[in-house]
Design a protein around this motif. Structure first.
Motif, short mmCIF file in Angstrom:
data_model
loop_
_atom_site.label_atom_id
_atom_site.label_comp_id
_atom_site.label_asym_id
_atom_site.label_seq_id
_atom_site.Cartn_x
_atom_site.Cartn_y
_atom_site.Cartn_z
N UNK B 18 0.85 -1.19 0.00
CA UNK B 18 0.00 0.00 0.00
C UNK B 18 0.88 1.24 0.00
N UNK B 19 0.30 2.37 0.37
CA UNK B 19 1.09 3.60 0.43
C UNK B 19 1.74 3.68 1.81
N UNK B 137 3.94 -5.56 -6.20
CA UNK B 137 2.75 -5.11 -5.46
C UNK B 137 2.04 -6.22 -4.71
N UNK B 138 2.07 -7.42 -5.30
CA UNK B 138 1.24 -8.51 -4.77
C UNK B 138 1.98 -9.82 -4.92
N UNK B 156 -6.68 -5.20 -5.74
CA UNK B 156 -5.54 -4.31 -5.56
C UNK B 156 -5.74 -2.98 -6.29
N UNK B 157 -5.40 -1.90 -5.57
CA UNK B 157 -5.31 -0.58 -6.20
C UNK B 157 -3.98 0.00 -5.74
N UNK B 158 -3.30 0.77 -6.57
CA UNK B 158 -2.04 1.34 -6.08
C UNK B 158 -2.30 2.39 -5.00
N UNK B 159 -1.32 2.55 -4.09
CA UNK B 159 -1.37 3.59 -3.05
C UNK B 159 -2.59 3.53 -2.14
N UNK B 168 -8.72 -5.19 1.32
CA UNK B 168 -8.37 -5.89 0.07
C UNK B 168 -7.68 -7.22 0.36
N UNK B 169 -6.71 -7.18 1.28
CA UNK B 169 -5.95 -8.40 1.63
C UNK B 169 -6.87 -9.44 2.24
#
Lengths: 235, 207
Positions: B18-19, B137-138, B156-159, B168-169
């Motif tokens: 994540x961010x 990322x994943x 998943x989405x960035x940041x 999400x996880x």
């Protein structure tokens, strides 16, 4: 050779000394002088590199050697023993890199080199190394330079500035007067040259001294042209 | 099922970036082929303030590799007088695994970490002989890894911030393990941020 002897040749005297190590230190103190100075932003290593004869073509043999990107060595004492330690140090640095994928911190490499030197005071059929090393490096984690001395016994000392080899007592006295924590690398190079000059016989030129510097960018040996410039500034 | 060593005990783990935060999650099942023996076998281990590793595969190797890695990291911290960085830990692990290249451990690993000063995130995975990956990322490992990968890519989405990342996880893991008989029986999710680490236990389908 060391397989034949199951016993160490470095044994205690009644007074509790390891005489072989004392003798090794004598070999160091008879060697050509070397100086190390830690500045606020880097370290300088310098040594006398006199040729025995005018016929010597010494430009390709070096006393100041790099071990890895961020560390360098210089010595006083027996050249061949030094060569071996340089090879071992380089290999140790790469082994570290292979396992941790990080440049070896100076403190860690010094410990490993010192362990090698200690090994030769306690293993069968070998003699101690006849060199003292000055090891300089930059620690990227702590963001500061380091200077260490490694002796034939395997002891190591961190220094702000030190001299080893011939006339090291005078060298250290000179440094004690000249050293300050605010010294920048440029000044440290000048001070190192002046310290060497104290015990230098004859005219100092870019061919009979060697200088290495280590800063955040890494370690490098100065070219003869750069050494000539520094010598000119000293006058 | 009997022939495949990597699915003998079952289990799954997932990590997402994540961010300035990371999440790592695993299921809690310990089974022997189709028999579930325990429901408290977590596969995530901590090696430094902000470095975590998850191991999936043969349970004995999950235990042994995590312990042998701990051995090495403990000595590192004593010798170097400093904490491990995620990329260094990752390299140590892959080195450990490759030492057994011709008689390997049967565990696949995920290594995650965070630099508390810069907030830089590290998420890596490794196969059982130490093949390194990029910082991605994943990552997922285990018997349900393909199912979780699909869901992970979907959620998943960035940041993402810590809460979005946790959601999400968790959703990816819980729904993915429902498709796999060898994984499940609850989950544990670690969310690692610069200043805190939150551990949450999830209750999913208990089958």
């Amino acid at each position: 050779m060391s397989e034949r002897y199951g016993f160490s040749l470095t044994t205690f005297s009644p007074s509790g000394k390891l005489v072989q190590i004392e003798y090794a230190l004598n070999a160091v103190n008879a060697g050509s002088p070397a100086v190390g100075i830690k500045a606020s932003n880097g370290v300088v290593l310098a040594t006398e590199k006199k040729s025995k004869s005018l016929l010597h073509d010494d430009r390709t043999i070096h006393k100041v050697e790099s071990v890895c990107k961020n560390m360098g060595l210089v010595y006083s004492g027996m050249g061949p023993d030094y060569r071996l330690l340089v090879q071992k140090a380089r290999k140790l640095a790469q082994e570290y890199m292979l396992v941790y994928e990080e440049n070896v911190p100076p403190t860690q490499l010094v410990k490993r080199i010192a362990d090698v030197m200690q090994e030769y005071t306690q293993s069968g059929g070998v003699r101690p190394f006849g060199v003292s090393l000055l090891i300089c490096g930059y620690d990227y984690d702590e963001d500061r330079p380091f200077l260490y001395q490694c002796d034939p016994s395997g002891s190591y000392f961190p220094w702000k500035a030190t001299a080893i080899g011939r006339n090291f007592v005078n060298g250290k006295t000179f440094l004690e007067k000249r050293y300050s924590d605010q010294l920048a690398l440029e000044d440290a190079v000048h001070t190192a040259i002046l310290t060497l000059k104290e015990s230098f016989e004859g005219q100092m030129t870019e061919d009979n001294i060697e200088i290495g510097i280590c800063d955040k960018e890494g370690f490098r040996r100065l070219t003869p042209a750069e050494v000539k410039d520094y010598l000119a500034q000293i006058g | 099922m009997g022939d495949d060593i990597l699915s003998y005990n079952g289990g799954v783990a997932l990590a997402m970036k994540g961010k300035e935060c990371i999440a790592i999650a695993c299921d809690k099942r310990y089974g022997v082929q189709n028999r579930t023996i325990a429901t408290n076998f977590t596969k995530i281990f901590q090696y430094s303030d902000h470095c975590f590793v998850a191991f999936c595969g043969l349970a004995t190797d999950v235990q042994t590799v995590s312990e042998r890695l701990k051995f090495r990291t403990n000595l590192y911290e004593l010798r170097e007088q400093r904490k491990l960085k995620p990329n260094v830990l990752y390299n140590m692990l892959t080195n450990l695994l490759y030492e057994r290249r011709f008689g390997p451990y049967f565990v696949f690993a995920l290594v995650v970490g965070l630099d508390p000063k810069t907030g830089e995130t590290f998420v890596y995975d490794s196969d059982n002989i130490g093949a390194i990956s990029d910082n991605v990322n994943l990552v997922t490992v285990g018997t349900a890894s393909e199912y979780i990968f699909g869901l992970g890519e979907l959620f998943f989405k960035p940041n993402m911030n810590a809460d979005e990342l946790f959601e999400a996880t968790s959703q990816a893991l819980l729904n993915g393990v429902d498709r796999d008989s060898a994984s499940g029986w609850g989950a544990v999710v670690y969310v690692i941020e610069k200043d805190k680490i939150t551990v949450r236990e999830l209750k999913g389908r208990q089958d």
